[in-house]
Design a protein around this motif. Structure first.
Motif, PDB file in Angstrom:
ATOM      1  N   LEU A  20      66.081  16.080  29.747  1.00  0.00           N
ATOM      2  CA  LEU A  20      65.622  17.218  30.888  1.00  0.00           C
ATOM      3  C   LEU A  20      66.259  16.711  32.187  1.00  0.00           C
ATOM      4  CD1 LEU A  20      62.103  17.799  29.795  1.00  0.00           C
ATOM      5  CD2 LEU A  20      64.063  18.756  28.989  1.00  0.00           C
ATOM      6  N   VAL A  41      56.159  21.541  31.096  1.00  0.00           N
ATOM      7  CA  VAL A  41      56.939  22.275  30.277  1.00  0.00           C
ATOM      8  C   VAL A  41      56.191  23.322  30.020  1.00  0.00           C
ATOM      9  CG1 VAL A  41      58.432  20.474  29.044  1.00  0.00           C
ATOM     10  CG2 VAL A  41      56.176  21.130  28.064  1.00  0.00           C
ATOM     11  N   LEU A  54      58.486  17.290  22.562  1.00  0.00           N
ATOM     12  CA  LEU A  54      58.912  16.639  23.946  1.00  0.00           C
ATOM     13  C   LEU A  54      58.761  14.832  23.739  1.00  0.00           C
ATOM     14  CD1 LEU A  54      59.438  16.673  26.976  1.00  0.00           C
ATOM     15  CD2 LEU A  54      57.033  16.798  27.409  1.00  0.00           C
ATOM     16  N   LEU A  98      63.684  17.177  25.207  1.00  0.00           N
ATOM     17  CA  LEU A  98      62.895  18.138  24.289  1.00  0.00           C
ATOM     18  C   LEU A  98      64.016  18.632  23.093  1.00  0.00           C
ATOM     19  CD1 LEU A  98      60.569  19.900  24.578  1.00  0.00           C
ATOM     20  CD2 LEU A  98      61.731  21.471  26.037  1.00  0.00           C
ATOM     21  N   ILE A 108      63.488  27.548  27.496  1.00  0.00           N
ATOM     22  CA  ILE A 108      62.281  26.579  27.926  1.00  0.00           C
ATOM     23  C   ILE A 108      62.407  26.131  29.344  1.00  0.00           C
ATOM     24  CG2 ILE A 108      60.928  24.523  27.619  1.00  0.00           C
ATOM     25  CD1 ILE A 108      60.523  26.112  25.234  1.00  0.00           C
ATOM     26  N   TRP A 110      61.209  23.507  32.488  1.00  0.00           N
ATOM     27  CA  TRP A 110      60.566  22.635  32.712  1.00  0.00           C
ATOM     28  C   TRP A 110      60.589  21.915  34.223  1.00  0.00           C
ATOM     29  CZ3 TRP A 110      65.251  22.693  30.727  1.00  0.00           C
ATOM     30  CH2 TRP A 110      66.339  22.001  31.095  1.00  0.00           C
TER      31      TRP A 110
END
Length: 116
Positions: A20, A41, A54, A98, A108, A110
């Motif tokens: 991330l 997230v 995660l 992730l 997704i 985050w």
């Protein structure tokens, strides 16, 4: 102490583990930016057959080996669409990642927040 959003993004998460902070595939990348970090997230896109995980990696000492510290698994549709991880002190070489374990690739979003 200032609170800030150190890293954020949106990516389609697949079976490739995604780092991330660098917003790239995880290949042992590490961030050594010292701070207290908290990950959030948005898992609202998950469906019944989805499983995502995660993970948090960190080194115990400077020059040590980066290893898994903690993991959080998201199975199926989520009753709570945003998931927040308790804040942790990170300093020697860390990563939040992730990864999709089962189901469909999902977009997704985050945010990694920090106190520095």
């Amino acid at each position: 102490m200032a609170i800030s959003e150190a890293f954020s993004g949106t990516s389609t998460i697949t079976t490739t583990e995604w780092d991330l902070a660098s917003n790239t595939s995880f290949v042992g990348d590490v961030s050594s930016t010292v701070g207290v970090y908290q990950a959030m997230v948005d898992v609202s896109a998950l469906a019944t057959t989805d499983e995502f995980v995660l993970r948090l990696y960190e080194k115990v000492v400077s020059g040590g080996t980066q290893r898994l510290v903690e993991s959080w698994t998201f199975l199926g549709s989520q009753g709570v669409p945003h998931h927040i991880i308790p804040a942790v002190i990170l300093l020697h070489g860390w990563a939040f990642t992730l990864q999709k374990i089962a189901g469909t690739d999902r977009s997704i979003t985050w945010s990694l927040r920090s106190v520095a």
